[in-house]
Design a protein around this motif. Structure first.
Motif, PDB file in Angstrom:
ATOM      1  N   PRO A 229      10.900 -47.437   9.626  1.00  0.00           N
ATOM      2  CA  PRO A 229      12.210 -48.146   9.901  1.00  0.00           C
ATOM      3  C   PRO A 229      12.775 -48.843   9.574  1.00  0.00           C
ATOM      4  O   PRO A 229      11.890 -50.217   9.120  1.00  0.00           O
ATOM      5  CB  PRO A 229      11.715 -47.431  11.146  1.00  0.00           C
ATOM      6  CG  PRO A 229      10.337 -47.261  11.411  1.00  0.00           C
ATOM      7  CD  PRO A 229      10.101 -46.374  10.095  1.00  0.00           C
ATOM      8  N   VAL A 230      13.922 -49.818  10.173  1.00  0.00           N
ATOM      9  CA  VAL A 230      14.498 -51.209   9.833  1.00  0.00           C
ATOM     10  C   VAL A 230      13.973 -52.109  11.201  1.00  0.00           C
ATOM     11  O   VAL A 230      13.441 -53.146  10.981  1.00  0.00           O
ATOM     12  CB  VAL A 230      15.376 -51.195   9.558  1.00  0.00           C
ATOM     13  CG1 VAL A 230      16.119 -50.738   8.615  1.00  0.00           C
ATOM     14  CG2 VAL A 230      16.527 -50.727  10.385  1.00  0.00           C
ATOM     15  N   GLY A 231      13.713 -51.555  12.116  1.00  0.00           N
ATOM     16  CA  GLY A 231      12.975 -51.841  13.831  1.00  0.00           C
ATOM     17  C   GLY A 231      13.133 -50.828  14.915  1.00  0.00           C
ATOM     18  O   GLY A 231      13.848 -49.683  14.407  1.00  0.00           O
ATOM     19  N   VAL A 248      13.705 -47.234  27.644  1.00  0.00           N
ATOM     20  CA  VAL A 248      14.126 -46.483  26.092  1.00  0.00           C
ATOM     21  C   VAL A 248      13.102 -47.399  25.576  1.00  0.00           C
ATOM     22  O   VAL A 248      14.315 -48.563  25.096  1.00  0.00           O
ATOM     23  CB  VAL A 248      14.811 -45.773  26.334  1.00  0.00           C
ATOM     24  CG1 VAL A 248      15.261 -44.902  24.703  1.00  0.00           C
ATOM     25  CG2 VAL A 248      15.455 -45.073  26.668  1.00  0.00           C
ATOM     26  N   ARG A 249      12.813 -46.369  23.890  1.00  0.00           N
ATOM     27  CA  ARG A 249      12.305 -46.892  22.869  1.00  0.00           C
ATOM     28  C   ARG A 249      12.451 -46.420  21.764  1.00  0.00           C
ATOM     29  O   ARG A 249      12.244 -45.074  21.589  1.00  0.00           O
ATOM     30  CB  ARG A 249      10.573 -47.847  23.159  1.00  0.00           C
ATOM     31  CG  ARG A 249      10.023 -48.395  22.255  1.00  0.00           C
ATOM     32  CD  ARG A 249       9.125 -48.453  22.314  1.00  0.00           C
ATOM     33  NE  ARG A 249       8.343 -48.782  20.605  1.00  0.00           N
ATOM     34  CZ  ARG A 249       6.155 -48.488  20.395  1.00  0.00           C
ATOM     35  NH1 ARG A 249       6.111 -47.563  20.711  1.00  0.00           N
ATOM     36  NH2 ARG A 249       6.591 -48.567  19.021  1.00  0.00           N
ATOM     37  N   GLN A 250      13.448 -46.829  20.977  1.00  0.00           N
ATOM     38  CA  GLN A 250      13.819 -46.620  19.859  1.00  0.00           C
ATOM     39  C   GLN A 250      13.363 -47.281  18.353  1.00  0.00           C
ATOM     40  O   GLN A 250      13.277 -48.178  18.492  1.00  0.00           O
ATOM     41  CB  GLN A 250      15.653 -46.004  19.934  1.00  0.00           C
ATOM     42  CG  GLN A 250      15.613 -45.131  21.101  1.00  0.00           C
ATOM     43  CD  GLN A 250      17.403 -45.522  21.132  1.00  0.00           C
ATOM     44  OE1 GLN A 250      17.892 -46.080  21.146  1.00  0.00           O
ATOM     45  NE2 GLN A 250      17.909 -43.953  20.799  1.00  0.00           N
ATOM     46  N   GLN A 251      13.043 -46.542  17.534  1.00  0.00           N
ATOM     47  CA  GLN A 251      13.110 -46.853  15.917  1.00  0.00           C
ATOM     48  C   GLN A 251      14.478 -46.621  15.932  1.00  0.00           C
ATOM     49  O   GLN A 251      15.597 -45.862  16.035  1.00  0.00           O
ATOM     50  CB  GLN A 251      11.820 -46.137  15.612  1.00  0.00           C
ATOM     51  CG  GLN A 251      10.569 -46.345  16.045  1.00  0.00           C
ATOM     52  CD  GLN A 251       9.378 -45.443  15.116  1.00  0.00           C
ATOM     53  OE1 GLN A 251       9.221 -44.415  14.732  1.00  0.00           O
ATOM     54  NE2 GLN A 251       8.368 -46.233  14.709  1.00  0.00           N
ATOM     55  N   LEU A 252      14.964 -46.950  14.638  1.00  0.00           N
ATOM     56  CA  LEU A 252      16.081 -46.964  13.964  1.00  0.00           C
ATOM     57  C   LEU A 252      15.668 -47.157  12.690  1.00  0.00           C
ATOM     58  O   LEU A 252      14.755 -48.054  11.260  1.00  0.00           O
ATOM     59  CB  LEU A 252      16.815 -49.098  14.052  1.00  0.00           C
ATOM     60  CG  LEU A 252      17.058 -49.308  15.610  1.00  0.00           C
ATOM     61  CD1 LEU A 252      17.277 -50.549  15.756  1.00  0.00           C
ATOM     62  CD2 LEU A 252      17.886 -47.766  16.578  1.00  0.00           C
ATOM     63  N   TRP A 253      17.167 -46.696  11.837  1.00  0.00           N
ATOM     64  CA  TRP A 253      16.945 -46.860  10.240  1.00  0.00           C
ATOM     65  C   TRP A 253      18.468 -46.926   9.736  1.00  0.00           C
ATOM     66  O   TRP A 253      19.486 -46.550  10.771  1.00  0.00           O
ATOM     67  CB  TRP A 253      17.067 -45.060   9.817  1.00  0.00           C
ATOM     68  CG  TRP A 253      15.098 -44.680  10.273  1.00  0.00           C
ATOM     69  CD1 TRP A 253      14.672 -44.453   8.512  1.00  0.00           C
ATOM     70  CD2 TRP A 253      14.536 -44.813  11.018  1.00  0.00           C
ATOM     71  NE1 TRP A 253      13.378 -44.183   9.467  1.00  0.00           N
ATOM     72  CE2 TRP A 253      13.277 -43.662  10.225  1.00  0.00           C
ATOM     73  CE3 TRP A 253      14.819 -44.083  12.685  1.00  0.00           C
ATOM     74  CZ2 TRP A 253      12.570 -43.854  11.205  1.00  0.00           C
ATOM     75  CZ3 TRP A 253      14.252 -43.764  13.137  1.00  0.00           C
ATOM     76  CH2 TRP A 253      12.932 -43.477  12.452  1.00  0.00           C
TER      77      TRP A 253
END
Length: 444
Positions: A229-231, A248-253
């Protein structure tokens, strides 16, 4: 705003319906609807004569609903020009008039129900401040024929026409970047190709619904998720339906891709996937898959896109106000054309309520007199039995008083009021203001 100037006089100053009497009547109806948005038309009007005049205006075939909204569209565009980035939110809502004898209506998502559809373009800042409605579609569906085909307009065209309208505005606003934002219904290659063919004068950001095959055969979502993930991003969502508010906690691509279009054409796009991690037990994790023309190579750029998509919730608030504050589905008019004229007015009322709510949070220290006349401010203090400060009250202070009149408790942990208590309070405060004015005039 002075004691004699209602906000509707400013917003509709350039109204032109071809007859000065129609212009005056439209402004008066707008004022009545905004003062008592939840009231029926007879109850919102001042007496029988005014009620009859309102119905005659709404039934007037010479009045085009787009002409009613034209001055608001112009005012909205002027407000948009004061910001470097504007999000142009699009969505559709259905209005259910089932059981009412209104000509021109059609079936809804359930074929047996009768009503119509409204599809506005709603301009907001990245900070979520609503600036107004800049475009709208209103229509009723035809019944499905014996062959299972629904005649009439091709409804998917509204997404492309909506982008075309935003693109036209972008040409007149070179200092402001417009971003077209929509949900999954707008995931259409035709829309993306249209934007690319005309040079993408406005950015587009849509939620993806189709896991497309890329030119090399790989699937879009698997390709985007291939790699680290990028962040990450964290935010809090409020309570909705039966779900409690939570963090909410999300990982980003994010991956730059080429999407196949017809006749060998390709659409350059970025796919962004935000996937929730550590969701509470029993709660479905939140995952968003987005497509955009914009490049996003850094964590900051991807987070900005996510924040822009999250701002789409503002159009849901707008629909909530339109249906529940303005009660447009309770209107008892004879024809869909009359409904459209009324909706042109009520859409502006709904924007104004949402605008005040959000502005009170973003710019709480603005002078309240810029938005409310002196009698309204005085009425808010009288109804809440609060002592007025020696200095000019701020917008947030007066809005909280108005919301308290509408049922907001205003306790330490209650945060800022929402649109419901604001629209409920506005009605009572406006009645108080009119009473104060009448008493003053009687004393004179």
């Amino acid at each position: 705003m002075t004691e004699s100037t209602h906000w509707t006089d400013v917003e509709f100053a350039e109204l032109y319906l071809g007859d000065a009497r129609l212009d005056r009547r439209a402004r008066k109806i707008m004022e009545r609807f905004s003062d008592r948005p939840a009231a029926s038309i007879p109850k919102s009007c001042n007496g029988w004569g005014e009620t009859i005049a309102t119905y005659r205006f709404l039934e007037n075939e010479a009045v085009e609903w787009r002409d009613i909204m034209a001055p608001h569209w112009a005012q909205t565009q002027q407000r948009m020009g004061e910001h470097p980035v504007i999000l142009c939110l699009q969505d559709t809502t259905e209005l259910n008039f089932n059981g009412q004898q209104i000509e021109g209506l059609g079936p809804l998502s359930y074929e047996a129900q009768r009503g119509m559809y409204v599809h506005p373009t709603y301009a907001v800042t990245p900070e979520r401040l609503p600036l107004g409605v800049i475009d709208a579609w209103m229509w009723a569906r035809e019944k499905i024929d014996a062959d299972g085909v629904r005649p009439g307009i091709k409804e998917s065209g509204r997404w492309i026409e909506g982008y075309a309208r935003v693109a036209e505005m972008a040409a007149d606003m070179p200092a402001t970047r417009l971003v077209y934002v929509a949900d999954r219904e707008a995931d259409m290659i035709e829309l993306m190709k249209y934007a690319q063919d005309c040079g993408t004068p406005a950015d587009w950001l849509v939620r993806a619904k189709t896991d497309r095959a890329l030119p090399d055969g790989e699937k879009l979502w698997a390709h985007t998720l291939d790699g680290a993930p990028v962040g990450e991003i964290s935010f809090t969502i409020g309570a909705r339906d039966k779900q409690k508010g939570r963090k909410v906690r999300q990982q980003l691509w994010a991956k730059r891709v080429e999407l196949p279009a017809r006749r060998g054409a390709k659409i350059a796009a970025t796919c962004v996937i935000a996937r929730e991690i550590d969701a509470p037990a029993g709660v479905e994790p939140i995952e968003w898959r987005l497509l955009t023309n914009r490049s996003a190579t850094t964590s900051e750029e991807v987070i900005e896109l996510i924040d822009w998509y999250r701002a789409r919730w503002e159009i849901e608030i707008f629909f909530h106000v339109l249906k529940n504050a303005c009660k447009v589905e309770a209107m008892q008019l004879s024809h869909i054309d009359n409904i459209e004229r009324a909706l042109a007015l009520f859409m502006v009322v709904a924007w104004r309520i949402a605008h005040l709510m959000r502005l009170g949070r973003i710019c709480p220290d603005l002078d309240a007199s810029l938005f409310f006349d002196p009698d309204e401010i005085r009425g808010a203090y009288l109804l809440t039995k609060e002592r007025r400060p020696n200095r000019p009250p701020t917008l947030n202070e007066v809005l909280r008083l108005i919301a308290r009149v509408g049922g907001f408790l205003g306790r330490k942990g209650d945060g800022d009021p929402g649109v419901k208590t604001i629209w409920q309070g506005i009605q009572e405060v406006r009645v108080a203001a009119l009473t104060i004015k009448a008493l003053r005039e009687e004393a004179e």
